[in-house]
Scaffold this motif. Structure first.
Motif, mmCIF file in Angstrom:
data_model
loop_
_atom_site.group_PDB
_atom_site.id
_atom_site.type_symbol
_atom_site.label_atom_id
_atom_site.label_comp_id
_atom_site.label_asym_id
_atom_site.label_seq_id
_atom_site.Cartn_x
_atom_site.Cartn_y
_atom_site.Cartn_z
ATOM 1 N N UNK A 289 0.674 -1.257 0.083
ATOM 2 C CA UNK A 289 0.144 -0.064 0.214
ATOM 3 C C UNK A 289 0.740 1.082 0.017
ATOM 4 N N UNK A 290 0.392 1.973 -0.853
ATOM 5 C CA UNK A 290 1.391 3.339 -1.138
ATOM 6 C C UNK A 290 0.450 4.593 -1.008
ATOM 7 N N UNK A 291 0.966 5.521 -0.032
ATOM 8 C CA UNK A 291 0.241 6.737 0.208
ATOM 9 C C UNK A 291 1.065 7.892 -0.425
ATOM 10 N N UNK A 292 0.553 8.629 -1.537
ATOM 11 C CA UNK A 292 1.489 9.748 -1.937
ATOM 12 C C UNK A 292 0.599 11.070 -1.513
ATOM 13 N N UNK A 293 1.319 11.859 -0.936
ATOM 14 C CA UNK A 293 0.888 13.198 -0.337
ATOM 15 C C UNK A 293 1.578 14.150 -1.200
ATOM 16 N N UNK A 294 0.499 15.227 -1.435
ATOM 17 C CA UNK A 294 1.174 16.290 -2.301
ATOM 18 C C UNK A 294 0.660 17.505 -1.787
ATOM 19 N N UNK A 295 0.912 18.719 -2.427
ATOM 20 C CA UNK A 295 0.155 20.227 -1.987
ATOM 21 C C UNK A 295 0.674 21.076 -1.100
ATOM 22 N N UNK A 296 1.708 20.527 -0.518
ATOM 23 C CA UNK A 296 2.412 21.649 0.389
ATOM 24 C C UNK A 296 3.126 22.688 -0.194
ATOM 25 N N UNK A 297 3.433 23.850 0.817
ATOM 26 C CA UNK A 297 4.408 24.916 0.078
ATOM 27 C C UNK A 297 4.310 25.723 1.071
ATOM 28 N N UNK A 298 4.854 26.947 0.432
ATOM 29 C CA UNK A 298 4.747 28.332 1.186
ATOM 30 C C UNK A 298 3.691 29.105 1.213
#
Length: 119
Positions: A1-10
């Motif tokens: 099972x893989x979880x891919x998180x994205x969307x972070x930033x400043x």
């Protein structure tokens, strides 16, 4: 099972960001998916979670500002973060609860995504 998180930033205080967490690789049911965060020198804390039925819960510190939602067809969970504050600065992690046979469950974690809120 893989979880891919994205969307972070400043982002500046008062701004918004949307985090995404895509879960893949599981042939078993995925129950609760949650977002946690960990600031430097602090313990990891639950920010928000959503069950497979759509029930949600939030940390008191983000209620009214953050919204968690789920696209079950895509096995993706979103965290819409509005009115961000400098104290929201942290590495955000998503995790998923996978339900196996005979009631066994296991939790999986994605890599973190950094959210930095400047004052």
């Amino acid at each position: 099972v893989q979880l891919q998180a994205s969307g972070g930033g400043l982002v500046q205080a008062g701004g918004s960001l949307r985090l995404s967490c895509a879960v893949s690789g599981s042939t078993f049911s995925i129950n609760t998916i949650g977002w946690h965060r960990q600031a430097p020198g602090e313990q990891r804390e639950l920010v928000a979670a959503i069950s497979s039925s759509g029930s949600t819960n939030y940390a008191d510190s983000v209620k009214g500002r953050f919204t968690i939602s789920r696209d079950s067809a895509k096995n993706t969970v979103y965290l819409q973060m509005n009115s961000l504050k400098p104290e929201d600065t942290a590495v955000y992690y998503c995790n998923a609860e996978v339900m196996y046979n005979l009631g066994r469950r296991q939790y999986y974690w994605g890599q973190g995504t950094l959210v930095t809120v400047s004052s």
